[in-house]
Enzyme design. Structure first.
Site, mmCIF file in Angstrom:
data_model
loop_
_atom_site.group_PDB
_atom_site.id
_atom_site.type_symbol
_atom_site.label_atom_id
_atom_site.label_comp_id
_atom_site.label_asym_id
_atom_site.label_seq_id
_atom_site.Cartn_x
_atom_site.Cartn_y
_atom_site.Cartn_z
ATOM 1 N N HIS A 138 0.832 -1.212 0.000
ATOM 2 C CA HIS A 138 0.000 0.000 0.000
ATOM 3 C C HIS A 138 0.869 1.265 0.000
ATOM 4 O O HIS A 138 2.042 1.233 0.376
ATOM 5 C CB HIS A 138 -1.019 -0.007 1.151
ATOM 6 C CG HIS A 138 -0.468 0.201 2.522
ATOM 7 N ND1 HIS A 138 -1.108 -0.251 3.656
ATOM 8 C CD2 HIS A 138 0.652 0.816 2.983
ATOM 9 C CE1 HIS A 138 -0.422 0.079 4.721
ATOM 10 N NE2 HIS A 138 0.658 0.737 4.346
ATOM 11 N N GLU A 143 -5.011 0.999 -0.311
ATOM 12 C CA GLU A 143 -4.772 -0.436 -0.152
ATOM 13 C C GLU A 143 -4.884 -1.167 -1.493
ATOM 14 O O GLU A 143 -5.629 -0.716 -2.389
ATOM 15 C CB GLU A 143 -5.823 -1.004 0.813
ATOM 16 C CG GLU A 143 -5.738 -0.451 2.230
ATOM 17 C CD GLU A 143 -4.741 -1.209 3.102
ATOM 18 O OE1 GLU A 143 -3.613 -1.491 2.660
ATOM 19 O OE2 GLU A 143 -5.107 -1.498 4.252
HETATM 20 P P1 PGA Z 1 6.602 1.652 7.995
HETATM 21 O O1 PGA Z 1 5.145 1.742 7.400
HETATM 22 O O2 PGA Z 1 7.359 2.843 7.523
HETATM 23 O O3 PGA Z 1 6.401 1.655 9.481
HETATM 24 O O4 PGA Z 1 7.198 0.363 7.501
HETATM 25 C C1 PGA Z 1 4.925 1.986 6.054
HETATM 26 C C2 PGA Z 1 3.507 1.662 5.712
HETATM 27 O O5 PGA Z 1 2.920 0.721 6.282
HETATM 28 O O6 PGA Z 1 2.954 2.328 4.823
#
Ligand code: PGA
Length: 236
Positions: A138, A143
């Site tokens: 995503h 999503e």
């Molecule tokens: P993260 O999240 O930087 O904590 O890996 C990214 C996301 O889920 O869009």
């Protein structure tokens, strides 16, 4: 896409920070779209250090929140608001008039998206958009699905997204997401995506395969003319 592989998370964070500082020198009132999550945290910390050593550079910067968990109180420690207050808004001393932010618990989520949409029309386009990639591909809370949304919208969250480390407490899981849409992101003048860690390796390889599909919303970044993809060795 300009793909830069760094040895460490620290290295890619410094690289991203330097791009923002360089752009701020040219354009102090730039509109920065700020993602939350683990990927940009170190970059924000480094920018906060710059804001101490070069406070003049941060007196006009404008911030827009990329997305938010919906149906949870703003004060909940897992909200994007909580994160941005800690890493961006307070350290950079951003006043309300330079901050555009989804409410996490609006009475009418659709209306809240319209409000942000209108603010983005008035204040946009985004100059620099900071992004991470979800474990499921995503982008913000756009999503994987058969269709993607161009503008701000209320998003149904996948099971995988609900496992995000920002949301540790079972009883405060969001019921939905509020997010900028794909066109809002792709209309940014410049995009920086940070990807770090072994847990992202599988999705990073799919993303870097250049196949553009709504099953992997981040793959739409291949359509943008100015994307810097900063990835550390563990993620490739
Ligand atoms: P993260 O999240 O930087 O904590 O890996 C990214 C996301 O889920 O869009």
């Amino acid at each position: 896409m300009n793909i830069i592989t760094g040895n460490t998370y620290e290295e890619i964070s410094i690289y991203a920070k330097n791009i923002i500082v360089e752009n701020l020198r040219q354009h102090q009132s730039l509109l920065l779209c700020a993602a939350t999550g683990g990927s940009p945290t170190r970059m924000y910390e480094l920018l906060a250090e710059e804001s101490v050593s070069q406070p003049d550079l941060f007196t006009q910067i404008r911030i827009i929140k990329l997305d938010e968990w919906g149906g949870v109180p703003m004060e909940y420690s897992g909200t994007c608001e909580h994160y941005l207050q800690q890493y961006v808004i307070k350290p950079f001393q951003i006043p309300d008039e330079r901050y555009i932010s989804f409410q996490s618990n609006p009475e009418n989520p659709k209306q809240e998206c319209e409000r942000i949409n209108n603010l983005l029309i008035k204040n946009g386009p985004i100059d620099i958009c900071i992004l991470g990639i979800g474990m499921n591909g995503h982008l913000a809370l756009n999503e994987p699905d058969l269709f993607l949304n161009p503008h701000c919208h209320v998003a149904s969250l996948s099971e995988e997204t609900l496992q995000h480390p920002m949301l540790p407490e079972e009883d405060t899981k969001p019921g939905y997401g509020l997010t900028l849409g794909m066109a809002d992101i792709l209309q940014s003048k410049k995009i920086i995506i940070l990807i770090s860690g072994e847990k992202k390796r599988k999705i990073t390889r799919l993303f870097l395969s250049r196949n553009i599909t709504t099953a992997l919303p981040a793959s739409f970044l291949w359509l943008h003319p100015d994307v810097v993809c900063l990835v550390d060795k563990d993620a490739v």
